[in-house]
Design an enzyme around this catalytic site. Structure first.
Site, PDB file in Angstrom:
ATOM      1  NE  ARG A   1      -4.152  -1.833   0.376  1.00 17.13           N
ATOM      2  CZ  ARG A   1      -4.141  -2.928   0.100  1.00 17.13           C
ATOM      3  NH1 ARG A   1      -2.939  -3.710  -0.517  1.00 17.13           N
ATOM      4  NH2 ARG A   1      -5.213  -4.166   0.487  1.00 17.13           N
TER       5      ARG A   1
ATOM      6  CB  SER B   1      -8.168  -1.423   4.442  1.00 13.81           C
ATOM      7  OG  SER B   1      -8.698  -2.774   4.119  1.00 13.81           O
TER       8      SER B   1
ATOM      9  CD  GLU C   1      -5.390   0.948   2.383  1.00 10.67           C
ATOM     10  OE1 GLU C   1      -5.840   1.341   1.787  1.00 10.67           O
ATOM     11  OE2 GLU C   1      -5.485  -0.229   2.928  1.00 10.67           O
TER      12      GLU C   1
HETATM   13  N1  EPU Z   1     -10.454 -10.355  10.917  1.00 11.78           N
HETATM   14  C1  EPU Z   1     -10.999 -10.319  11.902  1.00 11.78           C
HETATM   15  N2  EPU Z   1     -11.984  -9.292  12.232  1.00 11.78           N
HETATM   16  C2  EPU Z   1     -12.291  -8.477  11.275  1.00 11.78           C
HETATM   17  C3  EPU Z   1     -11.460  -8.355  10.094  1.00 11.78           C
HETATM   18  C4  EPU Z   1     -10.746  -9.418   9.800  1.00 11.78           C
HETATM   19  O1  EPU Z   1     -10.705 -11.132  13.009  1.00 11.78           O
HETATM   20  O2  EPU Z   1     -13.155  -7.544  11.615  1.00 11.78           O
HETATM   21  C5  EPU Z   1      -9.413 -11.375  10.404  1.00 11.78           C
HETATM   22  C6  EPU Z   1     -10.198 -12.264   9.449  1.00 11.78           C
HETATM   23  O3  EPU Z   1     -10.903 -13.339  10.188  1.00 11.78           O
HETATM   24  C7  EPU Z   1      -8.671 -12.934   8.766  1.00 11.78           C
HETATM   25  C8  EPU Z   1      -7.802 -11.608   8.841  1.00 11.78           C
HETATM   26  O4  EPU Z   1      -8.040 -10.862   9.783  1.00 11.78           O
HETATM   27  O5  EPU Z   1      -8.279 -14.039   9.678  1.00 11.78           O
HETATM   28  C9  EPU Z   1      -7.788 -11.018   7.565  1.00 11.78           C
HETATM   29  O6  EPU Z   1      -9.018 -10.475   7.174  1.00 11.78           O
HETATM   30  P1  EPU Z   1      -9.111 -10.342   5.597  1.00 11.78           P
HETATM   31  O7  EPU Z   1      -8.882 -11.575   4.633  1.00 11.78           O
HETATM   32  O8  EPU Z   1     -10.628  -9.727   5.311  1.00 11.78           O
HETATM   33  O9  EPU Z   1      -8.383  -9.314   5.056  1.00 11.78           O
HETATM   34  P2  EPU Z   1      -7.498  -8.009   5.687  1.00 11.78           P
HETATM   35  O10 EPU Z   1      -6.114  -8.307   5.887  1.00 11.78           O
HETATM   36  O11 EPU Z   1      -8.294  -7.375   6.810  1.00 11.78           O
HETATM   37  C10 EPU Z   1      -6.646  -7.169   3.517  1.00 11.78           C
HETATM   38  C11 EPU Z   1      -6.612  -5.893   2.830  1.00 11.78           C
HETATM   39  C12 EPU Z   1      -7.888  -5.505   1.950  1.00 11.78           C
HETATM   40  C13 EPU Z   1      -8.024  -6.906   0.874  1.00 11.78           C
HETATM   41  C14 EPU Z   1      -7.771  -8.216   1.733  1.00 11.78           C
HETATM   42  C15 EPU Z   1      -7.926  -9.255   0.981  1.00 11.78           C
HETATM   43  C16 EPU Z   1      -5.154  -4.418   3.963  1.00 11.78           C
HETATM   44  C17 EPU Z   1      -5.087  -2.967   4.593  1.00 11.78           C
HETATM   45  N3  EPU Z   1      -6.417  -4.687   3.591  1.00 11.78           N
HETATM   46  O12 EPU Z   1      -7.661  -6.750   4.601  1.00 11.78           O
HETATM   47  O13 EPU Z   1      -7.888  -4.292   1.128  1.00 11.78           O
HETATM   48  O14 EPU Z   1      -9.510  -6.793   0.376  1.00 11.78           O
HETATM   49  O15 EPU Z   1      -6.936  -8.126   2.693  1.00 11.78           O
HETATM   50  O16 EPU Z   1      -6.776  -9.264   0.207  1.00 11.78           O
HETATM   51  O17 EPU Z   1      -4.176  -4.979   3.620  1.00 11.78           O
HETATM   52  C18 EPU Z   1      -8.223  -1.996   1.060  1.00 11.78           C
HETATM   53  O18 EPU Z   1      -7.193  -1.699   0.881  1.00 11.78           O
HETATM   54  O19 EPU Z   1      -9.051  -1.156   0.958  1.00 11.78           O
HETATM   55  C19 EPU Z   1      -9.002  -3.459   1.324  1.00 11.78           C
HETATM   56  C20 EPU Z   1     -10.192  -3.818   1.427  1.00 11.78           C
END
Ligand code: EPU
Length: 338
Positions: free
Chosen positions: A162, A237, A333
């Site tokens: 990012r 995010s 972000e």
């Molecule tokens: N999780 C929780 N609680 C929550 C959210 C997430 O426990 O409220 C846990 C999930 O269960 C999972 C882990 O955190 O084990 C990861 O969650 P998720 O797969 O939803 O991905 P993320 O790491 O929260 C990132 C990106 C997203 C992208 C997804 C999928 C960043 C800041 N965000 O989110 O990007 O869509 O991975 O690749 O890196 C964005 O940048 O706007 C965005 C949505």
């Protein structure tokens, strides 16, 4: 080029923040952009494109330039690849659909990301195992001071998680006008490694997926977790996932052995900020019209009439709580216009 006065920016930012622009103009061509940058009577200029990665916390004194540069062009192709140049004001997801309709592969995992193509390189958008840098060739940008067009190749963009040159040394110096991608025409390299994609494909009974199937899976996953900005204002995010050293990670794991994580390199780990925020009890919470999304704690939402300041206040409260509980610093972000 037409300059308007006292325009609400609510339709121009996905958070739906009702800030006012003192002056506002649409940039429909490269010449408009040159002319607008030379308007010395407006020394303060704010560039706005899809408005999907910003939080506006005040009215904007000066001139807002709304980038509306349109066009998609096939630059060249061979048997295996195609080089496509897209103007900055093209909506990202519409462009992704355009490539899928022609069976060009590479963007399918990046389906349904809000915003426009010109801002995608600034934060090296990424999702479900793919980042923009993986298919990026170059972008063209206008130098704000000299009004010349410069081409930036991948190396020069210094892409990170990012992150890019345009968020650091290049910040506020350039306006991206077009982006060029290299996509596959056959033997598409599919990326289904991100856990939930495979689950989603299985659910649909798809054994040998194509790029459209992956796109559909990504769209389904995003829709299940991420709010549609047209229905509920948000900026995706709000925070980056913090990256910690293996030493910090080991200490963290002693206390929280069940926490999810991604290994980034030999010495670094990423801990999902969404999980940290949820552990602090913020998921689904609402303070006036500023809130934390009920299905993904990484996303801050505007339930209607929240001001940018109220969202920022909530963000700071979350940063503080996560730091207190875990000793981990999370960072926004989104681009905060203070
Ligand atoms: N999780 C929780 N609680 C929550 C959210 C997430 O426990 O409220 C846990 C999930 O269960 C999972 C882990 O955190 O084990 C990861 O969650 P998720 O797969 O939803 O991905 P993320 O790491 O929260 C990132 C990106 C997203 C992208 C997804 C999928 C960043 C800041 N965000 O989110 O990007 O869509 O991975 O690749 O890196 C964005 O940048 O706007 C965005 C949505």
């Amino acid at each position: 080029m037409h300059i308007l006065n006292n325009i609400s920016l609510r339709p121009y930012n996905t958070f739906g923040i009702d800030a006012q622009a003192e002056h506002f103009c649409e940039i429909n061509g490269i010449n408009d952009l040159k002319k607008a940058l030379r308007l010395h009577e407006y020394p303060n200029k704010l560039v706005l494109s899809g408005g999907s990665n910003m939080l506006i916390t005040r009215d904007i004194q000066g001139l807002v330039l709304h980038i509306n540069l349109k066009g998609i062009e096939l630059v060249t192709e061979d048997e295996d690849h195609v080089i496509i140049r897209v103007m900055a004001g093209e909506n990202w997801h519409q462009f992704v659909l355009w490539t899928l309709d022609r069976d060009y592969g590479g963007l399918e995992n990046l389906s349904l990301i809000p915003g426009n193509t010109g801002t995608a390189p600034i934060q090296n958008i990424g999702a479900y195992g793919v980042e923009l840098k993986d298919i990026f060739v170059s972008c063209e940008a206008m130098d704000r001071a000299e009004q010349g067009l410069i081409t930036f190749y991948r190396e020069q963009c210094q892409f990170g998680y990012r992150d890019s040159y345009f968020k650091n040394e290049g910040k506020d110096k350039y306006i991206i006008t077009s982006v060029t991608f290299k996509l596959s025409k056959r033997n598409h390299k599919l990326n289904t490694t991100y856990g939930t994609i495979e689950d989603e494909l299985k659910k649909e009974g798809i054994v040998t997926p194509g790029i459209k199937d992956i796109s559909n899976a990504v769209v389904a996953i995003r829709k299940s977790k991420l709010p549609d900005p047209k229905v509920l204002g948000n900026s995706g995010s709000f925070f980056k996932n913090p990256v910690v050293t293996s030493k910090e990670f080991a200490i963290f794991m002693v206390d929280y052995p069940n926490a999810p994580f991604y290994k980034v390199s030999r010495d670094t780990y990423k801990i999902p900020a969404g999980w940290l925020i949820e552990q602090c009890g913020f998921k689904g919470k609402r303070y006036g019209d500023a809130g934390v999304h009920k299905d993904q704690a990484l996303v801050l939402v505007n339930h209607g009439n929240a001001s940018g300041k109220e969202i920022l206040h909530l963000a700071n409260r979350i940063i503080e709580a996560v730091h207190q509980k875990f000793g981990i610093q999370i960072l926004p972000e989104v681009n905060i216009i203070k």
